[in-house]
Design a protein around this motif. Structure first.
Motif, PDB file in Angstrom:
ATOM      1  N   VAL A 194       7.528  -6.718  -0.383  1.00 20.50           N
ATOM      2  CA  VAL A 194       6.273  -7.011   0.293  1.00 20.50           C
ATOM      3  C   VAL A 194       6.314  -8.369   0.990  1.00 20.50           C
ATOM      4  O   VAL A 194       5.737  -8.552   2.057  1.00 20.50           O
ATOM      5  N   ARG A 195       7.036  -9.303   0.369  1.00 22.80           N
ATOM      6  CA  ARG A 195       7.106 -10.624   0.986  1.00 22.80           C
ATOM      7  C   ARG A 195       7.687 -10.524   2.394  1.00 22.80           C
ATOM      8  O   ARG A 195       7.216 -11.162   3.331  1.00 22.80           O
ATOM      9  N   ASN A 255       2.993   0.343  -7.719  1.00 23.42           N
ATOM     10  CA  ASN A 255       2.443  -0.795  -8.459  1.00 23.42           C
ATOM     11  C   ASN A 255       1.151  -0.461  -9.192  1.00 23.42           C
ATOM     12  O   ASN A 255       0.504  -1.347  -9.747  1.00 23.42           O
ATOM     13  N   SER A 267      12.092  -9.383  -6.879  1.00 28.90           N
ATOM     14  CA  SER A 267      11.402 -10.461  -6.184  1.00 28.90           C
ATOM     15  C   SER A 267      10.570  -9.935  -5.001  1.00 28.90           C
ATOM     16  O   SER A 267      10.982  -8.999  -4.328  1.00 28.90           O
ATOM     17  N   GLY A 268       9.404 -10.527  -4.806  1.00 28.75           N
ATOM     18  CA  GLY A 268       8.599 -10.203  -3.628  1.00 28.75           C
ATOM     19  C   GLY A 268       7.754  -8.954  -3.752  1.00 28.75           C
ATOM     20  O   GLY A 268       7.234  -8.442  -2.768  1.00 28.75           O
ATOM     21  N   LEU A 269       7.546  -8.472  -4.985  1.00 28.74           N
ATOM     22  CA  LEU A 269       6.787  -7.230  -5.137  1.00 28.74           C
ATOM     23  C   LEU A 269       5.365  -7.449  -5.659  1.00 28.74           C
ATOM     24  O   LEU A 269       4.648  -6.486  -5.892  1.00 28.74           O
ATOM     25  N   GLY A 270       4.969  -8.700  -5.866  1.00 27.21           N
ATOM     26  CA  GLY A 270       3.570  -8.928  -6.210  1.00 27.21           C
ATOM     27  C   GLY A 270       3.295  -9.361  -7.639  1.00 27.21           C
ATOM     28  O   GLY A 270       2.142  -9.347  -8.078  1.00 27.21           O
ATOM     29  N   LYS A 271       4.321  -9.799  -8.368  1.00 26.60           N
ATOM     30  CA  LYS A 271       4.099 -10.210  -9.766  1.00 26.60           C
ATOM     31  C   LYS A 271       3.239 -11.473  -9.842  1.00 26.60           C
ATOM     32  O   LYS A 271       2.251 -11.526 -10.579  1.00 26.60           O
ATOM     33  N   THR A 272       3.638 -12.477  -9.067  1.00 29.98           N
ATOM     34  CA  THR A 272       2.869 -13.725  -9.088  1.00 29.98           C
ATOM     35  C   THR A 272       1.451 -13.475  -8.575  1.00 29.98           C
ATOM     36  O   THR A 272       0.478 -14.034  -9.103  1.00 29.98           O
ATOM     37  N   HIS A 273       1.341 -12.619  -7.585  1.00 35.00           N
ATOM     38  CA  HIS A 273       0.025 -12.261  -7.060  1.00 35.00           C
ATOM     39  C   HIS A 273      -0.870 -11.716  -8.190  1.00 35.00           C
ATOM     40  O   HIS A 273      -2.006 -12.166  -8.368  1.00 35.00           O
ATOM     41  N   TYR A 304      -4.499 -14.743  -3.760  1.00 31.63           N
ATOM     42  CA  TYR A 304      -3.890 -13.800  -4.685  1.00 31.63           C
ATOM     43  C   TYR A 304      -4.960 -13.235  -5.624  1.00 31.63           C
ATOM     44  O   TYR A 304      -5.019 -13.574  -6.795  1.00 31.63           O
ATOM     45  N   ASN A 361      -7.386  -8.516  -2.723  1.00 31.90           N
ATOM     46  CA  ASN A 361      -6.337  -8.541  -1.701  1.00 31.90           C
ATOM     47  C   ASN A 361      -5.053  -7.830  -2.105  1.00 31.90           C
ATOM     48  O   ASN A 361      -4.062  -7.904  -1.402  1.00 31.90           O
ATOM     49  N   PHE A 362      -5.090  -7.181  -3.243  1.00 34.34           N
ATOM     50  CA  PHE A 362      -3.879  -6.500  -3.707  1.00 34.34           C
ATOM     51  C   PHE A 362      -3.968  -5.025  -3.324  1.00 34.34           C
ATOM     52  O   PHE A 362      -4.886  -4.325  -3.733  1.00 34.34           O
ATOM     53  N   VAL A 363      -3.045  -4.566  -2.529  1.00 34.54           N
ATOM     54  CA  VAL A 363      -3.068  -3.177  -2.082  1.00 34.54           C
ATOM     55  C   VAL A 363      -2.332  -2.322  -3.111  1.00 34.54           C
ATOM     56  O   VAL A 363      -1.194  -2.619  -3.476  1.00 34.54           O
ATOM     57  N   LYS A 388      -2.475  -6.697   5.826  1.00 36.67           N
ATOM     58  CA  LYS A 388      -2.088  -8.077   6.170  1.00 36.67           C
ATOM     59  C   LYS A 388      -2.507  -8.396   7.602  1.00 36.67           C
ATOM     60  O   LYS A 388      -2.955  -9.499   7.897  1.00 36.67           O
ATOM     61  N   GLU A 390       5.186  -9.004   4.793  1.00 37.09           N
ATOM     62  CA  GLU A 390       4.175  -9.992   5.133  1.00 37.09           C
ATOM     63  C   GLU A 390       4.735 -10.973   6.170  1.00 37.09           C
ATOM     64  O   GLU A 390       4.059 -11.321   7.136  1.00 37.09           O
TER      65      GLU A 390
HETATM   66  P1  ADP Z   1       6.862 -11.829  -6.827  1.00 36.91           P
HETATM   67  O1  ADP Z   1       6.142 -12.811  -7.704  1.00 36.91           O
HETATM   68  O2  ADP Z   1       6.970 -10.465  -7.445  1.00 36.91           O
HETATM   69  O3  ADP Z   1       8.169 -12.326  -6.332  1.00 36.91           O
HETATM   70  P2  ADP Z   1       4.664 -12.325  -5.059  1.00 36.91           P
HETATM   71  O4  ADP Z   1       3.514 -12.043  -5.956  1.00 36.91           O
HETATM   72  O5  ADP Z   1       4.971 -13.741  -4.762  1.00 36.91           O
HETATM   73  O6  ADP Z   1       5.975 -11.578  -5.535  1.00 36.91           O
HETATM   74  O7  ADP Z   1       4.405 -11.523  -3.687  1.00 36.91           O
HETATM   75  C1  ADP Z   1       5.040 -11.851  -2.465  1.00 36.91           C
HETATM   76  C2  ADP Z   1       4.035 -11.779  -1.360  1.00 36.91           C
HETATM   77  O8  ADP Z   1       3.665 -10.446  -1.131  1.00 36.91           O
HETATM   78  C3  ADP Z   1       2.753 -12.528  -1.676  1.00 36.91           C
HETATM   79  O9  ADP Z   1       2.289 -13.170  -0.533  1.00 36.91           O
HETATM   80  C4  ADP Z   1       1.795 -11.432  -2.112  1.00 36.91           C
HETATM   81  O10 ADP Z   1       0.451 -11.750  -1.792  1.00 36.91           O
HETATM   82  C5  ADP Z   1       2.266 -10.251  -1.301  1.00 36.91           C
HETATM   83  N1  ADP Z   1       2.052  -8.981  -2.007  1.00 36.91           N
HETATM   84  C6  ADP Z   1       2.871  -8.418  -2.927  1.00 36.91           C
HETATM   85  N2  ADP Z   1       2.385  -7.237  -3.330  1.00 36.91           N
HETATM   86  C7  ADP Z   1       1.245  -7.040  -2.648  1.00 36.91           C
HETATM   87  C8  ADP Z   1       0.263  -5.993  -2.625  1.00 36.91           C
HETATM   88  N3  ADP Z   1       0.394  -4.890  -3.367  1.00 36.91           N
HETATM   89  N4  ADP Z   1      -0.787  -6.130  -1.791  1.00 36.91           N
HETATM   90  C9  ADP Z   1      -0.912  -7.219  -1.016  1.00 36.91           C
HETATM   91  N5  ADP Z   1      -0.038  -8.235  -0.996  1.00 36.91           N
HETATM   92  C10 ADP Z   1       1.023  -8.161  -1.808  1.00 36.91           C
END
Ligand code: ADP
Ligand code: MG
Length: 437
Positions: free
Chosen positions: A300-301, A113, A141-147, A102, A106-108, A276, A304
């Motif tokens: 995004v999740r 976003n 959920s699944g949009l990259g916040k934790t990332h 993360y 690796n963040f697109v 990915k 992936e």
């Molecule tokens: P959230 O915390 O918003 O629920 P996550 O950060 O866990 O989402 O992201 C879910 C998955 O999608 C992770 O594996 C993350 O690496 C991937 N992901 C989300 N946004 C992107 C992005 N813009 N580029 C690459 N990978 C992403």
């Protein structure tokens, strides 16, 4: 706080009652705590001989002390140098695989976003600017916040290795806080959080409703904010939509920099799928990439997951990656996702948590007012979110039958009609449940 070494200090204090100073210093002086997790307590001694003595003579005493401290059974594992090495390597690996990918690299980035990404980059230069504090990243959920949160962590720890960075899910923060209050370890708890140079708190929506813990949260926040330490939150919704949150906390959230992430548009979905696949060493045909991007449009999740599955089929089943095979795999994937309804355990747990109760309270026959209401809500949600019948729903709770469930549901429905605030509560609990399943 219950870090392993704090626990070890407390264990030694207890052992002191039973053992002579000589015995203590002979066997325990070079012994230290390694980890405490899932009722397993790991300690390390550099000497193989001492390990054999500890295993033979002292395990029971240590277990007894842990039992006294936590009122629960522990397994105690004594590691010598080899054992410690194996364990640290395993831990490094799991930490690695969890969040090491993360990174910003690796963040697109795309339209949906780019603001959140730019804001995350801006706070990663280490000069906390007043206007950017706290950074509040929100989106479904699944949009990259934790990332992004981990990307900030990586970037700062590279630039400022001496920084104390604390990453915590808000749920874990709350659990730690409750444990600290119960055990009288508030000083340690505060040291951990208030000593941070950078605090990253994930899924902050979970603090909603827990008024008694919001006070400590607020104080932690202020302590850091006032000395100019950067704080970053993520949430599945904007501050204005987190209900049952003290106004002063909402105001603080809103006073910083809110940054939302929207579901990816098609161009970003295409870029993410390519990225990915490339990371997995595979170039996907353009028509396949387009097909996935057109058909999976929520998060995004999921994208992936689809890419990983398609590549796994290619590798394991020797299946070519074509639009036809991918169509079949995606169909299978949706079939699977329809089946994954939340479990009754999750529904009960989340409802209980919202009211600072336990699952056992809800399952029990307790007639306290808060418990009764929470139980009625849980029954309502079980009926709404799962396929269980009235009778099956009743059976989940001690001594309840389908008539109780029916009357609970009509109670909840009438509250829903009368009170917008109550609808918000139901919505909050539902989205907590959904983000768990
Ligand atoms: P959230 O915390 O918003 O629920 P996550 O950060 O866990 O989402 O992201 C879910 C998955 O999608 C992770 O594996 C993350 O690496 C991937 N992901 C989300 N946004 C992107 C992005 N813009 N580029 C690459 N990978 C992403
Ligand atoms: Mg997350």
């Amino acid at each position: 706080m219950n870090s392993a070494s704090d626990v070890w200090d407390k264990v030694l204090t207890i052992l002191r009652n039973d053992l002579s100073e000589t015995a203590l210093s002979t066997w325990f002086d070079d012994c230290r705590a390694v980890q405490i997790e899932n009722n397993r307590f790991f300690i390390h001694t550099p000497s193989v001989y001492k390990k054999s003595i500890l295993d033979g003579r002292f395990i029971g005493t240590i277990k007894g002390a842990l039992g006294e401290l936590f009122s629960s059974d522990f397994e105690v594992i004594v590691l010598d140098d080899d054992g410690l090495k194996v364990m640290t390597e395993a831990a490094d690996k799991s930490e690695y695989s969890l969040s090491d990918e993360y990174t910003f690299e690796n963040f697109v980035v795309g339209n949906s976003n780019k603001f959140a990404h730019a804001a995350a980059l801006a706070v990663s230069d280490g000069n906390s600017k007043k206007g950017y504090n706290p950074l509040f990243i929100y989106g479904e959920s699944g949009l990259g916040k934790t990332h992004l949160l981990h990307a900030i962590r990586h970037s700062i720890s590279k630039k400022f290795p001496h920084y104390k960075i604390v990453y915590v899910k808000s749920e874990d923060f709350l659990n730690e806080l409750v444990a600290a209050i119960r055990k009288g370890w508030m000083t340690e708890f505060r040291e951990k959080y208030r000593g941070a140079d950078l605090l990253l708190m994930d899924d902050i929506q979970f603090i909603a409703g827990k008024m008694e813990t919001q006070e400590e949260f607020f104080n932690t926040f202020n302590a850091l904010y006032e000395v100019g330490k950067q704080i970053v939150f993520t949430s599945d919704r904007p501050p204005s939509e987190i209900h049952r949150l003290e106004d002063r906390i909402r105001t603080r959230f809103e006073s910083g920099l809110p940054a939302d992430i929207q579901p990816p548009d098609e161009a970003l979905r295409v870029a993410i799928i390519r990225n990915k696949a490339e990371q997995l060493g595979v170039i996907m045909p353009d028509d396949v990439v387009d097909y996935i991007a057109e058909n999976l449009d929520s998060n995004v999740r999921q994208l992936e997951g689809a890419v990983k599955m398609i590549i796994a089929y290619r590798d394991i089943m020797n299946e070519n990656i074509t639009v036809a095979t991918v169509t079949q795999r995606l169909k299978d994937m949706f079939k699977g996702s329809k089946d994954s309804l939340p479990t009754t355990d999750t529904i009960i747990e989340e409802t209980a948590r919202y009211y600072a109760l336990t699952s056992d309270d809800l399952r029990s026959q307790s007639r306290k007012r808060d418990t009764t209401l929470a139980r009625q809500i849980a029954m309502y949600l079980i009926r709404k979110l799962t396929n269980l019948s009235l009778k099956e729903t009743g059976a989940v709770f001690e001594g309840r039958d389908h008539t109780t469930v029916m009357s609970s549901i009509s109670k909840v429905e009438s509250f829903l009609k009368d009170s917008p605030d109550f609808s918000n509560i139901i919505r909050d609990i539902t989205s907590n449940i959904n983000s768990k399943s």
